[in-house]
Every structure is written in structure tokens, then in C-alpha cells.
Design a protein around this motif. Structure first.
Motif, mmCIF file in Angstrom:
data_model
loop_
_atom_site.group_PDB
_atom_site.id
_atom_site.type_symbol
_atom_site.label_atom_id
_atom_site.label_comp_id
_atom_site.label_asym_id
_atom_site.label_seq_id
_atom_site.Cartn_x
_atom_site.Cartn_y
_atom_site.Cartn_z
ATOM 1 N N VAL A 86 0.865 -1.179 0.000
ATOM 2 C CA VAL A 86 0.000 0.000 0.000
ATOM 3 C C VAL A 86 0.903 1.230 0.000
ATOM 4 N N CYS A 87 0.670 2.134 -0.937
ATOM 5 C CA CYS A 87 1.485 3.336 -1.062
ATOM 6 C C CYS A 87 1.372 4.190 0.197
ATOM 7 N N GLU A 88 2.521 4.542 0.752
ATOM 8 C CA GLU A 88 2.538 5.377 1.958
ATOM 9 C C GLU A 88 2.092 6.802 1.661
ATOM 10 N N ASN A 89 2.119 7.190 0.403
ATOM 11 C CA ASN A 89 1.766 8.558 0.038
ATOM 12 C C ASN A 89 0.280 8.706 -0.273
ATOM 13 N N CYS A 90 -0.242 7.886 -1.185
ATOM 14 C CA CYS A 90 -1.627 8.069 -1.635
ATOM 15 C C CYS A 90 -2.587 6.974 -1.172
ATOM 16 N N GLY A 91 -2.054 5.881 -0.633
ATOM 17 C CA GLY A 91 -2.900 4.798 -0.149
ATOM 18 C C GLY A 91 -3.343 3.814 -1.211
ATOM 19 N N ALA A 92 -2.915 4.018 -2.452
ATOM 20 C CA ALA A 92 -3.270 3.102 -3.545
ATOM 21 C C ALA A 92 -2.397 1.851 -3.470
ATOM 22 N N PRO A 93 -2.869 0.770 -4.067
ATOM 23 C CA PRO A 93 -2.040 -0.441 -4.097
ATOM 24 C C PRO A 93 -0.780 -0.211 -4.938
ATOM 25 N N ILE A 94 0.307 -0.789 -4.492
ATOM 26 C CA ILE A 94 1.548 -0.772 -5.272
ATOM 27 C C ILE A 94 1.484 -1.981 -6.196
ATOM 28 N N GLY A 95 1.713 -1.771 -7.469
ATOM 29 C CA GLY A 95 1.601 -2.837 -8.458
ATOM 30 C C GLY A 95 2.543 -3.997 -8.189
ATOM 31 N N ASP A 96 2.086 -5.198 -8.530
ATOM 32 C CA ASP A 96 2.893 -6.396 -8.309
ATOM 33 C C ASP A 96 4.227 -6.325 -9.054
ATOM 34 N N ALA A 97 4.225 -5.778 -10.274
ATOM 35 C CA ALA A 97 5.474 -5.682 -11.039
ATOM 36 C C ALA A 97 6.483 -4.803 -10.302
ATOM 37 N N ARG A 98 6.007 -3.714 -9.717
ATOM 38 C CA ARG A 98 6.922 -2.847 -8.954
ATOM 39 C C ARG A 98 7.444 -3.577 -7.723
ATOM 40 N N LEU A 99 6.575 -4.293 -7.038
ATOM 41 C CA LEU A 99 6.993 -5.020 -5.839
ATOM 42 C C LEU A 99 7.954 -6.165 -6.175
ATOM 43 N N GLU A 100 7.799 -6.753 -7.350
ATOM 44 C CA GLU A 100 8.740 -7.793 -7.754
ATOM 45 C C GLU A 100 10.114 -7.192 -8.013
ATOM 46 N N ALA A 101 10.146 -5.985 -8.591
ATOM 47 C CA ALA A 101 11.421 -5.319 -8.863
ATOM 48 C C ALA A 101 12.026 -4.720 -7.595
ATOM 49 N N ARG A 102 11.172 -4.137 -6.765
ATOM 50 C CA ARG A 102 11.611 -3.496 -5.513
ATOM 51 C C ARG A 102 10.673 -3.959 -4.406
ATOM 52 N N PRO A 103 10.926 -5.134 -3.844
ATOM 53 C CA PRO A 103 9.988 -5.676 -2.860
ATOM 54 C C PRO A 103 9.851 -4.821 -1.604
ATOM 55 N N PHE A 104 10.727 -3.859 -1.423
ATOM 56 C CA PHE A 104 10.646 -2.978 -0.260
ATOM 57 C C PHE A 104 10.068 -1.615 -0.618
ATOM 58 N N ALA A 105 9.469 -1.491 -1.827
ATOM 59 C CA ALA A 105 8.913 -0.212 -2.273
ATOM 60 C C ALA A 105 7.859 0.289 -1.289
ATOM 61 N N ARG A 106 7.932 1.589 -0.997
ATOM 62 C CA ARG A 106 6.991 2.236 -0.070
ATOM 63 C C ARG A 106 5.920 3.023 -0.809
ATOM 64 N N ARG A 107 6.188 3.316 -2.076
ATOM 65 C CA ARG A 107 5.262 4.150 -2.851
ATOM 66 C C ARG A 107 4.914 3.479 -4.173
ATOM 67 N N CYS A 108 3.727 3.780 -4.673
ATOM 68 C CA CYS A 108 3.326 3.315 -5.994
ATOM 69 C C CYS A 108 4.178 4.031 -7.028
ATOM 70 N N ILE A 109 4.141 3.570 -8.242
ATOM 71 C CA ILE A 109 4.994 4.133 -9.294
ATOM 72 C C ILE A 109 4.674 5.598 -9.543
ATOM 73 N N VAL A 110 3.410 5.996 -9.461
ATOM 74 C CA VAL A 110 3.025 7.396 -9.693
ATOM 75 C C VAL A 110 3.632 8.298 -8.629
ATOM 76 N N CYS A 111 3.555 7.901 -7.379
ATOM 77 C CA CYS A 111 4.076 8.715 -6.280
ATOM 78 C C CYS A 111 5.599 8.664 -6.196
ATOM 79 N N ALA A 112 6.199 7.621 -6.727
ATOM 80 C CA ALA A 112 7.645 7.475 -6.666
ATOM 81 C C ALA A 112 8.358 8.387 -7.660
ATOM 82 N N VAL A 113 7.632 8.825 -8.668
ATOM 83 C CA VAL A 113 8.252 9.664 -9.699
ATOM 84 C C VAL A 113 8.414 11.051 -9.279
#
Length: 113
Positions: A86-113
Motif C-alpha cells: 500500500v502506497c505510503e503517500n496516496c494509499g493506492a495499491p503498489i503494483g505487483d510488477a513494482r513489488l517484484e522489482a523493488r519488494p521494499f517499495a513504499r510508494r506506488c509508481i506514480v508517487c515514486a516519480v
């Protein structure tokens, strides 16, 4: 992504980081030994890199790996608390592809940019 899959990915990534840290610590020990050698005058060797330069590189890589290890531990806590993926910024789900690449991701791809 379910908690079991997330836990496995984080465990695998932690093992990779631990192996990398072990190699870097060995490199640091070797450089420390080389620096202690009073006859090693690498600062005036125009053909090679200096021990100080190598030390700085190994140190930076080690600090990066330690930071990644801390992120993995934080992600494990998010798995335990049910907030993993779950994105710490917007609360949206973090995509599985992003989590596979960065399993410790805190933000969804939109918020990470």
C-alpha cells in the motif's frame, strides 16, 4: 501480492544483500590490511587506482547495501502489520510488477516519480 509471497521475496532479497555485505566486509578487511602495509605506496602509482579510492568505493557500496537491508526490515514490518503493498503517500495499491522489482517499495509508481 499476498503476505506469504511478499515474505518469500523479502527473505530472498535479504539473503542476497547479506551475501553482498559479507563480500564487501571481506573487501574492507583486505583493504584495511593493505593500508596497514607501510610499503604500499599506491598514492604515487600512476598506473593504478589508489587504496583510498578503492576504500571509498567499497564503503559507499557497503552503506548502500546496509540501507537496502534496513528497507527490507521495514518492509517485513509492513507485511506483519498488513500495510505491505500500500502506497505510503496516496494509499493506492503498489503494483505487483513494482513489488517484484523493488519488494521494499513504499510508494506506488506514480508517487515514486
Amino acid at each position: 501480492m499476498d503476505a506469504v509471497t511478499a515474505g518469500r521475496m523479502l527473505d530472498e532479497r535479504a539473503r542476497e544483500v547479506d551475501r553482498r555485505l559479507a563480500r564487501l566486509r571481506d573487501d574492507e578487511d583486505s583493504l584495511r590490511h593493505d593500508r596497514a602495509d607501510a610499503t604500499a605506496d599506491d598514492e604515487h602509482d600512476p598506473e593504478g587506482s589508489t587504496l583510498s579510492g578503492e576504500w571509498a568505493q567499497v564503503d559507499a557500496l557497503r552503506r548502500g547495501a546496509e540501507a537496502e537491508r534496513a528497507e527490507i526490515l521495514a518492509a517485513r514490518e509492513r507485511v506483519a502489520s498488513g500495510t505491505f503493498g500500500v502506497c505510503e503517500n496516496c494509499g493506492a495499491p503498489i503494483g505487483d510488477a513494482r513489488l517484484e522489482a523493488r519488494p521494499f517499495a513504499r510508494r506506488c509508481i506514480v508517487c515514486a516519480v
